[in-house]
Design a protein around this motif. Structure first.
Motif, PDB file in Angstrom:
ATOM      1  N   VAL A  48       0.910  -0.873   0.164  1.00  0.00           N
ATOM      2  CA  VAL A  48      -0.107  -0.664  -0.137  1.00  0.00           C
ATOM      3  C   VAL A  48       0.744   1.010   0.058  1.00  0.00           C
ATOM      4  O   VAL A  48       1.861   1.038   0.867  1.00  0.00           O
ATOM      5  CB  VAL A  48      -1.018  -0.081   1.036  1.00  0.00           C
ATOM      6  CG1 VAL A  48      -1.914   1.144   0.838  1.00  0.00           C
ATOM      7  CG2 VAL A  48      -1.799  -1.599   1.135  1.00  0.00           C
ATOM      8  N   ARG A  49       0.704   1.703  -1.215  1.00  0.00           N
ATOM      9  CA  ARG A  49       1.869   2.887  -1.125  1.00  0.00           C
ATOM     10  C   ARG A  49       0.949   4.750  -1.232  1.00  0.00           C
ATOM     11  O   ARG A  49      -0.325   4.829  -2.273  1.00  0.00           O
ATOM     12  CB  ARG A  49       2.434   2.822  -2.029  1.00  0.00           C
ATOM     13  CG  ARG A  49       2.941   4.711  -2.706  1.00  0.00           C
ATOM     14  CD  ARG A  49       4.308   4.242  -4.174  1.00  0.00           C
ATOM     15  NE  ARG A  49       5.209   3.364  -3.841  1.00  0.00           N
ATOM     16  CZ  ARG A  49       6.089   2.630  -4.651  1.00  0.00           C
ATOM     17  NH1 ARG A  49       5.753   2.642  -6.150  1.00  0.00           N
ATOM     18  NH2 ARG A  49       7.024   1.607  -4.419  1.00  0.00           N
ATOM     19  N   ALA A  50       1.145   5.579  -0.366  1.00  0.00           N
ATOM     20  CA  ALA A  50       0.295   6.430   0.037  1.00  0.00           C
ATOM     21  C   ALA A  50       1.754   8.104  -0.628  1.00  0.00           C
ATOM     22  O   ALA A  50       2.998   7.657  -0.048  1.00  0.00           O
ATOM     23  CB  ALA A  50       0.398   7.188   1.373  1.00  0.00           C
TER      24      ALA A  50
ATOM     25  N   GLN B  72      -3.410  12.709  -0.050  1.00  0.00           N
ATOM     26  CA  GLN B  72      -2.669  11.903   0.098  1.00  0.00           C
ATOM     27  C   GLN B  72      -3.289  10.626  -1.391  1.00  0.00           C
ATOM     28  O   GLN B  72      -4.514  10.655  -1.536  1.00  0.00           O
ATOM     29  CB  GLN B  72      -2.048  11.042   0.542  1.00  0.00           C
ATOM     30  CG  GLN B  72      -1.935  11.635   2.103  1.00  0.00           C
ATOM     31  CD  GLN B  72      -0.202  12.044   2.205  1.00  0.00           C
ATOM     32  OE1 GLN B  72       0.384  11.560   1.620  1.00  0.00           O
ATOM     33  NE2 GLN B  72      -0.442  13.811   1.922  1.00  0.00           N
ATOM     34  N   ASN B  73      -2.567  10.479  -2.493  1.00  0.00           N
ATOM     35  CA  ASN B  73      -2.903  10.034  -3.367  1.00  0.00           C
ATOM     36  C   ASN B  73      -2.184   8.499  -3.481  1.00  0.00           C
ATOM     37  O   ASN B  73      -0.965   8.078  -2.856  1.00  0.00           O
ATOM     38  CB  ASN B  73      -2.498  10.313  -4.793  1.00  0.00           C
ATOM     39  CG  ASN B  73      -3.149  10.949  -5.670  1.00  0.00           C
ATOM     40  OD1 ASN B  73      -4.044  11.928  -5.168  1.00  0.00           O
ATOM     41  ND2 ASN B  73      -1.631  11.608  -6.122  1.00  0.00           N
ATOM     42  N   ILE B  74      -3.234   7.326  -2.587  1.00  0.00           N
ATOM     43  CA  ILE B  74      -2.848   6.118  -2.421  1.00  0.00           C
ATOM     44  C   ILE B  74      -3.309   5.098  -3.167  1.00  0.00           C
ATOM     45  O   ILE B  74      -4.151   4.980  -4.166  1.00  0.00           O
ATOM     46  CB  ILE B  74      -3.334   5.638  -1.358  1.00  0.00           C
ATOM     47  CG1 ILE B  74      -4.117   6.397   0.134  1.00  0.00           C
ATOM     48  CG2 ILE B  74      -3.570   4.128  -0.689  1.00  0.00           C
ATOM     49  CD1 ILE B  74      -4.647   6.691   1.161  1.00  0.00           C
TER      50      ILE B  74
ATOM     51  N   ARG C  52      -7.716   2.270  -6.235  1.00  0.00           N
ATOM     52  CA  ARG C  52      -7.130   3.627  -6.225  1.00  0.00           C
ATOM     53  C   ARG C  52      -7.956   4.087  -4.978  1.00  0.00           C
ATOM     54  O   ARG C  52      -9.308   4.001  -4.996  1.00  0.00           O
ATOM     55  CB  ARG C  52      -6.989   4.702  -7.434  1.00  0.00           C
ATOM     56  CG  ARG C  52      -5.498   3.837  -9.088  1.00  0.00           C
ATOM     57  CD  ARG C  52      -4.287   4.020  -8.052  1.00  0.00           C
ATOM     58  NE  ARG C  52      -3.340   3.480  -9.246  1.00  0.00           N
ATOM     59  CZ  ARG C  52      -2.940   2.065  -9.533  1.00  0.00           C
ATOM     60  NH1 ARG C  52      -3.846   1.623  -8.440  1.00  0.00           N
ATOM     61  NH2 ARG C  52      -2.690   2.031 -10.397  1.00  0.00           N
TER      62      ARG C  52
ATOM     63  N   PRO D  53      -7.069   9.549   7.606  1.00  0.00           N
ATOM     64  CA  PRO D  53      -6.890   8.263   7.577  1.00  0.00           C
ATOM     65  C   PRO D  53      -7.483   6.944   8.804  1.00  0.00           C
ATOM     66  O   PRO D  53      -7.577   6.119   8.775  1.00  0.00           O
ATOM     67  CB  PRO D  53      -5.273   8.634   8.252  1.00  0.00           C
ATOM     68  CG  PRO D  53      -4.675   9.734   7.883  1.00  0.00           C
ATOM     69  CD  PRO D  53      -5.643  10.351   7.450  1.00  0.00           C
TER      70      PRO D  53
END
Length: 412
Positions: free
Chosen positions: A274-276, A286-288, A295, A313
């Motif tokens: 999982v990347r933010a 934040q694009n995740i 997405r 969050p």
């Protein structure tokens, strides 16, 4: 402001007559308006409310239910369920025109119908009822002494609002079998309940029952001395102005906004990661990326300096707990052949002081507190409900939140 005459197919395939009331400029949102029992799209209340909303920048589709007004079909063959089906088809028509409905408004029995139809219309963000009964069966009191004749002989002619209608047994059985209050906790949209305290046809207790059964966000507005049909122009205008002001709070989240963030390449991530990535620009968006397939976005609300373009969050953590709980209960019910028809899980999060936690080392510090409310539907026994409650505590995310976890951080 302009009003277009249009038609679209109803639940029988026959044409439903409609009007699409449009603002003079661009529409800020789209709505569907359902008229009262045996009324039409052109009755005084429907017409004035729709036109007033159009003046506020909201495009409104109002249509005649099957067999009423200028719509095709036989009214005697319709019922509450068919009205709900017509509403869903109206939403599909609007979506096909590039104007997905975000707001739905229902008057009298139309109000009960929009409550039933709303969960089937994914684009909706807000629901409004005006003088709605808490259960569809309430309208049977309009049939007076003919009700037993309908049950015994299969149909009867009933005078409603000065006109004669044929009411069949299937209509009575349909409204008596339709459940509304039990389903309201899963409405999943903001709700505005409007009702006149002196409504002689649908008493104020109906509004109280709807409001009590629904979950937040919900609001109630009294229509003071208006009559049930909202026949006075000033009452209809007042109702429309309140609807316009109230609904924009919930519709703004789906309205197109000017692009203020810099254009960036889509975020990608390897499978299992999982990347933010900070979107740049104003706020904290934040694009995740969740692996290569999913997405989403995270942000903070405006009062904390964000742009409110995504959940916070902590809201994402709450979403994980809610989703995991629902999935866990569904999986268990399927394995054990438990007749679980539906699950709704509401999760809220706040901070509470450590005295609530006997195991906390620092009892003066605040700890995270997640409140989880679970609504189960289906023909469940008391033992089955108790077992499902027990199983909810075995949800993996629940266990993770209650256990000690270690976060390993590496700076690259």
């Amino acid at each position: 402001m302009k009003s277009e005459r249009i038609t679209f197919p109803g639940h029988t395939g026959e044409a439903l007559a409609a009007r699409l009331d449009l603002p003079d400029g661009p529409a800020h949102a789209s709505a569907i308006l359902a008229h009262c029992f045996t009324c039409s799209k052109d009755n005084a209340a429907a017409r004035r409310i729709a036109l007033r909303l159009a003046q506020s920048g909201i495009a409104v589709l109002r249509f005649d239910f099957t067999g009423l007004g200028n719509s095709e079909g036989e009214f005697a063959n319709t019922n509450f369920t068919s009205n709900v089906a017509d509403l869903v088809l109206a939403a599909q028509f609007m979506a096909g025109q590039g104007m997905p409905a975000q707001l739905i408004i229902g008057h009298s029995l139309g109000g009960a119908a929009v409550l039933k139809a709303a969960p089937q219309i994914a684009t909706l963000r807000a629901v409004v009822t005006i003088g709605a009964p808490a259960e569809p069966a309430h309208v049977a009191h309009n049939f007076g002494g003919q009700l037993e004749h309908i049950r015994t002989h299969g149909s009867a002619r009933v005078t409603l609002s000065g006109r004669d209608f044929e009411i069949k047994r299937q209509f009575v059985e349909d409204i008596e079998g339709a459940s509304l209050l039990a389903e309201l906790p899963r409405l999943g949209r903001a709700l505005l309940v409007m009702h006149a305290p002196r409504d002689a046809q649908v008493g104020l207790g109906n509004a109280a029952a709807i409001f009590t059964a629904a979950r937040h966000p919900k609001s109630f507005v009294s229509l003071d001395d208006a009559d049930h049909l909202i026949t006075r122009a000033d009452d209809a205008d007042y109702a429309a102005d309140i609807i316009a002001a109230w609904s924009m709070r919930y519709l703004k989240a789906v309205l197109p906004e000017p692009v203020t963030e810099p254009v960036t390449e889509p975020v990608t991530a390897p499978e299992g990661v999982v990347r933010a990535v900070d979107a740049g620009g104003q706020g904290y968006r934040q694009n995740i990326a969740v692996g290569a397939r999913h997405r989403l976005a995270a942000d903070e609300p405006a009062d904390l300096g964000g742009t409110d373009s995504g959940p916070s969050p902590y809201e994402l953590v709450s979403a994980g707990l809610a989703a995991c709980t629902t999935i866990t209960l569904q999986m268990y019910a399927r394995r054990k052949n438990i007749p679980l028809a539906g699950v709704c899980v509401d999760v809220t999060h706040d901070k509470r002081y450590g005295e609530d936690c006997a195991d906390c080392e620092n009892r003066g510090a605040k700890i995270d507190h997640f409140r989880r409310e679970i609504t189960l539907t289906g023909d469940l026994t008391a033992d089955q409900r108790a077992k499902l409650l027990e199983i909810s505590g075995k949800c993996p995310v629940h266990r993770t939140l209650e256990a000690e976890a270690k976060v390993e951080t590496i700076l690259l």
